[in-house]
Design an enzyme around this catalytic site. Structure first.
Site, PDB file in Angstrom:
ATOM      1  N   CYS A   1     -42.281 -15.538   7.995  1.00  0.00           N
ATOM      2  CA  CYS A   1     -42.327 -17.073   8.280  1.00  0.00           C
ATOM      3  C   CYS A   1     -41.844 -17.794   7.070  1.00  0.00           C
ATOM      4  O   CYS A   1     -41.414 -18.816   7.080  1.00  0.00           O
ATOM      5  CB  CYS A   1     -43.821 -17.246   8.141  1.00  0.00           C
ATOM      6  SG  CYS A   1     -44.764 -16.703   6.805  1.00  0.00           S
TER       7      CYS A   1
ATOM      8  N   GLU B   1     -51.551 -21.817   9.637  1.00  0.00           N
ATOM      9  CA  GLU B   1     -50.701 -21.194   8.903  1.00  0.00           C
ATOM     10  C   GLU B   1     -49.432 -21.042   9.936  1.00  0.00           C
ATOM     11  O   GLU B   1     -49.323 -19.999  10.687  1.00  0.00           O
ATOM     12  CB  GLU B   1     -50.985 -19.725   8.396  1.00  0.00           C
ATOM     13  CG  GLU B   1     -52.046 -19.871   7.307  1.00  0.00           C
ATOM     14  CD  GLU B   1     -51.738 -20.563   5.939  1.00  0.00           C
ATOM     15  OE1 GLU B   1     -50.503 -20.220   5.699  1.00  0.00           O
ATOM     16  OE2 GLU B   1     -52.258 -20.697   5.282  1.00  0.00           O
TER      17      GLU B   1
END
Ligand code: NAD
Length: 442
Positions: free
Chosen positions: A228, A194
């Site tokens: 993010c 991720e």
């Protein structure tokens, strides 16, 4: 105790985890504040609530998720009953980042436990208070040979990566993602990565500019831009730019006041090193709003940058802070030229009232996920996969997909013995013609 096969045991462990998290919720929120002044509102909304809701959902559904699933058999195997058995991978390593240090450590852990794995979690060393409370909660909940927290920094992570695992789940930067992938390749260990990216946010001429500004300011400056999936840079149609910047300024002031340094709702950059990196990004930029910094408390004001060159530092890598570059564009080709200059991002946002344009953007660019007319909220729906593509990551999770991610799906055909068609067996003699006919008919 057999977490590998005993679903009831797994469920009870997760209930205990839920109890211990609820008991410690105030302490978790405090730890997040102590680490980088994360406001309690954000800590609850994006960290504890998220984990609690995930846990409740998993506890409710674990039994049905873990059951073997019957599927339609192939006529070629007649007579048979066909199943998918769900099996834990075994030993799972989870390495977590610091920006949502509770949620991004616990959510994968919950799924890995639900799927019957043994888990080692390494939280980020950059948020030591949160790391400590995670270690405390986990040690109070699980036997160490079932789930264990290994606190520490890069050295600890590297020692762990040198061991053999059955699955590695990593959340963090692209650079470290490559290190993890290399270590995993040694033992052909499957990985989820991720990662991050430079997330474009398009505002076209039909957009509701005021609402777009409000939603972008929220998604960009929550967690001080250290998200993010935060918008990394804005692409706004040239003729709307001045008006849009005015709205952005208004919304920043509305959210954080005239001096965001005094706002209880604006958190800090996690450490001196990251603070310095953000300051370096500002050098040579045209700052149209914000730009104030304070080394003493790792503060960077919400900052708007006007038309940075694509070669400037701020337009090289993921910003991961409260700096928002605004670039103008005139047509679709401009958009394509700019967005395609970067690796596939984790998120993309488009603000428009033109549905055809939104569809075109969705289909033309490859990215992890995103929104039309909002930012960040794709993260909050458990039924949507969360993950990147290309440099922004490998694999996706959330909700049932998380459980599946930590499970091997084993294909089982249970063949009956009351009939044994002779067709497939050698010697084949003149069976080819018959089998051709049969296969055509299928
Ligand atoms: P990071 O890659 O520096 O660190 C993540 C973890 O890896 C930490 O636990 C750290 O101790 C460990 N680590 C660091 N260097 C290592 C090395 N050389 N070898 C082995 N392990 C190492 O990332 P970060 O600064 O904690 O987080 C920020 C990054 O994470 C940003 O790029 C952001 O986009 C990304 N991120 C992605 C997601 C997502 O869900 N896709 C979520 C949050 C953050």
């Amino acid at each position: 105790m057999n977490y590998k096969t005993d679903i009831v045991y797994r469920k009870e462990s997760l209930k205990k985890l839920l109890h211990n998290i609820l008991k410690n919720e105030d302490a978790i929120v405090q730890a997040l504040y102590d680490d980088f002044r994360k406001p309690a509102f954000e800590a609850v909304l994006t960290e504890t609530h998220f984990v609690i809701s995930d846990l409740k959902d998993t506890i409710k559904k674990i039994k049905s998720w873990a059951k073997p699933k019957r599927v339609l058999p192939s006529i070629l195997n007649f007579p048979s009953k066909d199943y998918i058995y769900i099996e834990p991978y075994g030993k799972v390593l989870i390495i977590a980042p610091w920006n949502y240090p509770f949620q991004l450590a616990l959510c994968p852990l919950i799924a890995a436990v639900a799927a019957g794995n043994q888990v080692v979690l390494k939280p980020s060393e950059l948020t030591p208070n949160t790391s400590k409370i995670i270690a405390k909660i986990i040690s109070e909940t699980f036997d160490a040979n079932h789930v264990e927290v290994m606190e520490g920094g890069v050295d600890v992570a590297q020692k762990l990566l040198a061991q053999r695992w059955d699955y590695i789940f990593f959340t963090g930067s692209v650079g470290v993602g490559k290190i993890v992938a290399k270590a995993a390749a040694e033992n052909l260990t499957p990985v989820t990565l991720e990662l991050g990216g430079k997330n474009p946010c398009i505002v076209d001429e039909t957009a509701n500019l005021k609402l777009a500004a409000k939603r972008i300011v929220w998604g960009k400056f929550i967690n001080s831009g250290q998200t993010c999936i935060a918008p990394d840079y804005i692409l706004v149609q040239t003729k709307m730019k001045a008006r849009f910047i005015a709205y952005l300024k208004e919304e920043i002031t509305e959210a954080y006041g005239e001096n965001p340094e005094n706002s209880p709702d604006f958190c800090r950059i996690v450490n001196d090193k990251n603070w310095q990196r953000q300051c370096d990004l500002l050098v040579g930029c045209t700052i149209v709003y914000g730009g104030q910094t304070n080394a003493a408390n790792c503060y960077i004001a919400p900052t708007l940058i006007d038309e940075p060159s694509l070669d400037s530092l701020v337009m090289q890598d993921e910003i991961f802070g409260p700096i928002l570059p605004i670039l103008s564009y005139d047509n679709d080709l401009d958009l394509k030229n700019i967005i395609s200059k970067y690796e596939k991002p984790l998120a993309l946002y488009v603000f428009t009232e033109n549905k055809r344009f939104a569809e075109k953007v969705i289909q033309e660019f490859s990215f992890g996920g995103g929104c039309v007319n909002d930012t960040v909220i794709q993260f909050s729906n458990k039924r949507l996969p969360f993950g990147g593509v290309g440099y922004s990551g490998i694999g996706a999770y959330h909700g049932k997909m998380s459980f599946n991610l930590f499970s091997h799906k084993k294909a089982i055909v249970k063949k009956a013995n009351w009939l044994d068609l002779p067709m497939r067996y050698a010697p084949y003699n003149n069976k080819l013609k018959t089998i051709r006919k049969f296969l055509k008919w299928l």
